[in-house]
Design an enzyme around this catalytic site. Sequence first.
Site, PDB file in Angstrom:
ATOM      1  N   ASP A   1       0.844  -1.187   0.000  1.00  0.00           N
ATOM      2  CA  ASP A   1       0.000   0.000   0.000  1.00  0.00           C
ATOM      3  C   ASP A   1       0.888   1.249   0.000  1.00  0.00           C
ATOM      4  O   ASP A   1       2.113   1.142   0.115  1.00  0.00           O
ATOM      5  CB  ASP A   1      -0.871  -0.059   1.267  1.00  0.00           C
TER       6      ASP A   1
ATOM      7  N   TRP B   1      -3.276   3.183  -6.031  1.00  0.00           N
ATOM      8  CA  TRP B   1      -4.614   3.690  -6.397  1.00  0.00           C
ATOM      9  C   TRP B   1      -4.635   4.635  -7.603  1.00  0.00           C
ATOM     10  O   TRP B   1      -5.374   5.621  -7.621  1.00  0.00           O
ATOM     11  CB  TRP B   1      -5.262   4.422  -5.209  1.00  0.00           C
TER      12      TRP B   1
ATOM     13  N   ASP C   1     -10.238   2.987  -3.529  1.00  0.00           N
ATOM     14  CA  ASP C   1     -10.928   1.757  -3.113  1.00  0.00           C
ATOM     15  C   ASP C   1     -12.341   1.633  -3.674  1.00  0.00           C
ATOM     16  O   ASP C   1     -13.094   2.604  -3.747  1.00  0.00           O
ATOM     17  CB  ASP C   1     -11.031   1.711  -1.587  1.00  0.00           C
TER      18      ASP C   1
END
Length: 641
Positions: free
Chosen positions: A194, A260, A281
Amino acid sequence: MQEQATLGWRHRLALLPLCLAMAAAHAASDPLAPSAGWSAYTAGQGATPPMGWNSWNAFATNIDEAKILGSAQRIFDSGLAAKGYRYINLDDGWVAHRRMPDGRLLIRPERFPSSVTAGGSSFRPFTDRLHAMGFKAGIYSDLGRNTCSQAYSPDSPDLPKGSVLEREVGLYGRIDQDIKLYFADWGFDYIKVDGCGVRAFGANEAKVRSGQYRALAPVLDMESVTRSDIPVVQAEFGQINAALRRYRPNGDFLLSLCIWGSGDVRAWGKNFGNVSRTSDDITPAWSRMLSNFDSAAKRELYAHPGSWNDPDMLFIGKGDFDAEHLVEARSHFSLWAMLNAPLLIGADLRTTPQPLVDILGNADIIALNQDPAGNQATLAYDADDLQILVKQLASGQKAVAIFNRGVTAIDVDLTAEHLKLRKDAPITLTDLWSKADTTFTNETRLHVAPRETRIFRVQGQRTLADGLYLSEMPGSVNPAVDGVTQPQADPTIFRSSFAWSGTKGPGERPMYAGWGGARADSTPYGQLLQIAGARYAAGIGILANSRLEVRNHGYRRLSAQVGVDDSAQDRARAVTFLVYGDGKLLAKSKPMRWGQPAQALNADVAGVKIIELVARTGAGGNAQLPVSWGDAALLSSARHD
Ligand code: GLA
């Protein structure tokens, strides 16, 4: 503090592995020079998209061993494991803290009782258990010192506890130590990395000012590509790649990048990992699913065996995709399959109703996702409310998905042209939900309910009998250099209101760079391919000063109609088109300007492994210059027209 952090990054840059430095040197000298290689990521176990389960959508940080093993057991018992679901991945929430002074990570003992072993805290019993069931095991970490829940869920009772340093559980400054722990000591096979630690811990953040966390100068910014420090992020992923090779020399690992769609990663993530997130997300809301789908759907040329687009995990089982919404759940699953997205189940499978498990177990649709050719579906018809996606399969057959995004039923005319099949020969569609066959010639009318995706396997005679258009084989076409010098947000991605921030603030702005990237059967800005008035239904649209790498698969000839696309603003600059085979020049166009008819290029590629297509123009001009490789195809016959 911030200054020190920045110096830390610079220092780390100097430690780049040699191969990365050499690649950078190649790029700096002449990025358009043929490399005779395939530069997208092929290490690890990403030959087909990963399938499995991840804890985040079901449980967020509230995880424990029983929940995870319970879902794994259902995957096993229901037959999903035999259908390919094999990674069982822990997400955020497993760390107790980092032990000082040796820096070893400790597991939350009350949540993972099997980790409390004689030798201390270890996931080995847990991964042994999964391996014994035939599964692979996945773990979660972050590029920074801290994870996303530490950044965005300050009230969670599941966050790491202890001093500031003990709560620094991410990879920053610890790559070698942590990758060794995960892969060599604990036996994990998959890591999701992440990025909140390098995005949300700037010196001005309240959680940093209060002394709760140390500052780390942000190098990613969701809203602004220009405020992201892309080389720094790439350098850290490069170090993670090297550590994975060190601690899993047999290549049994899978690396998942999770930044992302920020930092223009949709252009370069394919060079650093097996899967790369293209958006923020997903939530269990139809509109959010649309955003995530859109973030990957026009990036068909940026996904290949070994390096897939990741529009996030499946949310089948909740909200708009629960057992009361089987139409939506089937759509979500069909679309992810067509995109070659990872199929990572995000449900608590201990309680998931059987009809949803049956959706996840549709073997015909899984087979599309796992097709060895690795061609992400391309858009044959594109409108805001309806899209037709077509996927070329290794068998020579195709798949088509007809996706009604809106709230009104639509009668859709599916034509042979959409499928690049002959309209005078029979075409058979096999419905992958009902298994019913229908045969037609030329065109057929299909009723598509609101939010429904009709999905079929397709058999027919190809319009191009002698080979494949490059736009039919995006899994084998890599835009190594796509010509984009000023990344811009893609305005065509659906901008859903975020569930977690409500409607406070100014709303969603276009934020995912990618506009202007290479496209199949389209210009980089979404126009139809056209050179001097001649339309090309097939071809590759890309900006000038670009280099495409193409895997050949035994064809003998490359043929294309090349020129500056009619959509170009710059009418002065000339572009030269060059074709290389394993590094040697095979064909070259004259310098071509806007308005000049296409030039035919033919190259003998018999025996060539990597073909490179270069479109070169001089400096100057202030507009990016779309060029078209019209009808670009690989053909079996050696004959030149
Ligand atoms: C980020 C990721 C999610 C999940 C959470 C965990 O938001 O995008 O997929 O891993 O962090 O905190």
